[in-house]
Design an enzyme around this catalytic site. Structure first.
Site, mmCIF file in Angstrom:
data_model
loop_
_atom_site.group_PDB
_atom_site.id
_atom_site.type_symbol
_atom_site.label_atom_id
_atom_site.label_comp_id
_atom_site.label_asym_id
_atom_site.label_seq_id
_atom_site.Cartn_x
_atom_site.Cartn_y
_atom_site.Cartn_z
ATOM 1 N N GLY A 69 0.708 -1.181 -0.076
ATOM 2 C CA GLY A 69 -0.003 -0.009 -0.051
ATOM 3 C C GLY A 69 0.797 1.287 -0.076
ATOM 4 C CB THR A 70 3.918 2.354 1.711
ATOM 5 O OG1 THR A 70 3.372 1.956 2.997
ATOM 6 C CG2 THR A 70 4.892 3.335 1.836
ATOM 7 C CG ASN A 148 -4.899 4.440 9.312
ATOM 8 O OD1 ASN A 148 -4.976 5.373 8.563
ATOM 9 N ND2 ASN A 148 -3.462 4.518 10.061
ATOM 10 C CD GLN A 176 -6.884 0.080 7.727
ATOM 11 O OE1 GLN A 176 -7.660 -0.582 8.249
ATOM 12 N NE2 GLN A 176 -5.494 0.040 8.125
ATOM 13 C CB SER A 196 -2.168 -2.664 1.336
ATOM 14 O OG SER A 196 -1.387 -3.508 1.954
ATOM 15 C CG HIS A 198 -0.536 -6.427 4.797
ATOM 16 N ND1 HIS A 198 -0.679 -6.165 6.392
ATOM 17 C CD2 HIS A 198 -0.239 -5.361 4.346
ATOM 18 C CE1 HIS A 198 -0.157 -4.928 6.323
ATOM 19 N NE2 HIS A 198 0.153 -4.464 5.144
ATOM 20 C CB THR A 234 11.392 -9.410 -11.442
ATOM 21 O OG1 THR A 234 12.345 -9.099 -12.414
ATOM 22 C CG2 THR A 234 10.690 -10.671 -11.770
ATOM 23 C CB CYS A 322 2.485 3.375 10.818
ATOM 24 S SG CYS A 322 1.454 2.314 9.907
HETATM 25 N N1 PLP Z 1 -2.766 3.416 4.005
HETATM 26 C C1 PLP Z 1 -3.304 2.934 4.844
HETATM 27 C C2 PLP Z 1 -4.668 3.802 5.202
HETATM 28 C C3 PLP Z 1 -3.020 2.204 5.945
HETATM 29 O O1 PLP Z 1 -3.825 1.762 6.955
HETATM 30 C C4 PLP Z 1 -1.527 1.403 5.456
HETATM 31 C C5 PLP Z 1 -1.107 0.622 6.521
HETATM 32 O O2 PLP Z 1 -1.561 0.325 7.765
HETATM 33 C C6 PLP Z 1 -0.992 1.891 4.445
HETATM 34 C C7 PLP Z 1 -1.440 2.724 3.640
HETATM 35 C C8 PLP Z 1 0.289 1.224 4.081
HETATM 36 O O3 PLP Z 1 0.234 -0.025 3.438
HETATM 37 P P1 PLP Z 1 1.483 -1.109 3.502
HETATM 38 O O4 PLP Z 1 1.446 -1.476 4.958
HETATM 39 O O5 PLP Z 1 0.859 -2.266 2.460
HETATM 40 O O6 PLP Z 1 2.523 -0.185 3.146
#
Ligand code: PLP
Length: 377
Positions: A69-70, A148, A176, A196, A198, A234, A322
């Site tokens: 996600g990041t 989140n 989320q 994302s 996971h 890749t 985070c």
């Molecule tokens: N954006 C939101 C709203 C999230 O809650 C998170 C992770 O907690 C992310 C982005 C980042 O995702 P990733 O953990 O896959 O890098």
């Protein structure tokens, strides 16, 4: 253990592990290779991309596979803003995840004008302010679909109306929301959307970014030109297969599962507010993620409540994973108008497929004791 931290990460589903296994053991070619092993990997990749696109209601070619996600957020914000011919102005909501907020701040250091739209006490973005901020020189607006830390779901259709009126591309961080809310990109009215894996039973380190066909995108990762030049490197075929399987399963079960979780969530919220003196719900009481309940317990450190709960087998979070451990009070809670001391008392419960009514009852029995112990009473 009662695991109530699915917003931090949700365990991979068994079906995902079964689906990715062949791509780790037998179908192991590079999807860019022309030989048979490569073609087999490419076939798996194409099917995965099509599966993701189906849930998002877009064309497979509009899906860029990312390492989570990041990365999807970084690519959306930097990639769209940098490629835009419109101007060097970016608007984000004040409660974005750091993956968006810090990317926007990096753009500011590179000379962009970045403005943050505030939110009300429930964490809902201020549409009037947003309307005032967006203009002809705006390259991108980014407003998350759901938060989140406090679970608030944004009125994306109205945000989209503001953006469309000015012809500004709209990105939404749906990390989320994915698996819990509809993700049809046309219905949402968005031009870019991040997920994302996971968070919905796929693998950590796998994600995807939808970018609408005509929207120009400057790559962030340069190299061999994979993903139609939008994300070199890749491609992780197994990760993409896992993402597609997890997203498909979550979408198929979404309405029923959301209704089940919403009932559990409301039982938890009602019980906590009734049983824990001084407890305050954070985020919106109704417009919130179905699996998400978050509170402040004024005067009682959130981290201490967490430790008390963990000692009796309940795992949750003090806000976002985070920012856990950082000294600073949450920027999200501060933006909703809470003072820093109250913001530091935040506790978040986020449920998942395995969560039961019994789990909620157990938390309702244990939490008042944990808060009392944490307060030193
Ligand atoms: N954006 C939101 C709203 C999230 O809650 C998170 C992770 O907690 C992310 C982005 C980042 O995702 P990733 O953990 O896959 O890098």
């Amino acid at each position: 253990m009662i695991y109530l931290d699915h917003a931090a990460t949700s365990p991979p589903r068994r079906e995902v592990l079964e689906a990715v296994w062949p791509y780790l053991t037998s179908v192991t070619g590079n999807p860019s290779s022309a030989h048979e092993a490569g073609r087999a990997a490419k076939a798996g990749l194409d099917a995965a991309r099509a599966g993701i696109a189906q849930v998002l209601g877009c064309r497979p070619g509009e899906v860029v596979l990312t390492g989570g996600g990041t990365e999807a957020d970084n690519l959306a914000v930097t990639g769209i803003a940098t490629a835009s011919p419109r101007g060097r102005h970016v608007v984000v909501s004040a409660i974005e995840h750091p993956a968006v907020l810090e990317t926007a701040r990096a753009l500011a250091r590179a000379g962009f004008r970045v403005e943050e739209a505030g939110v009300d006490e429930f964490g809902v973005v201020d549409l009037e302010q947003l309307e005032r901020l967006v203009g002809d020189g705006t390259a991108l607006v980014s407003v998350m679909l759901a938060n989140n830390e406090i679970g608030t779901v944004q009125p994306l259709a109205e945000v989209s109306r503001v953006c469309r009126a000015h012809g500004v591309p709209l990105h939404t961080d749906a990390v989320q929301a994915a698996g819990h809310l509809p993700l049809d990109v046309d219905a949402l009215g968005v031009d870019a959307l991040s997920v994302s894996a996971h968070k919905f039973g796929g693998l950590r380190g796998s994600g995807a970014l939808f970018v609408r066909g005509p929207v120009p995108l400057e790559p962030v990762l340069h190299g061999g030109g994979q993903e139609q030049g939008r994300r070199s490197g890749t491609v992780d075929v197994a990760g993409a297969v896992g993402t597609a399987v997890a997203l498909g399963l979550a979408e198929a079960a979404r309405e029923e599962e959301s209704a089940r979780l919403r009932a559990l969530r409301d039982r938890l919220i009602g019980g906590v507010l009734a049983e824990v003196p001084g407890a305050r719900l954070t985020g919106h009481p109704v417009q919130r993620l179905p699996h998400h309940a978050s509170f402040c317990f004024p005067g009682v450190g959130g981290e201490t409540v967490l430790l008390e709960l963990e000692a009796v087998g309940v795992v949750c979070s003090s806000g976002s994973a985070c920012s856990a451990g950082s000294e600073d009070a949450s920027h999200v809670l501060l933006a909703t108008g809470l003072d820093a001391d109250t913001a530091r008392t935040a506790v978040r419960f986020s449920m998942g497929p395995a969560t039961t009514g019994q789990d909620v009852d157990e938390v309702l029995r244990l939490l008042p004791l944990a808060v009392r112990a944490a307060s030193g009473a």
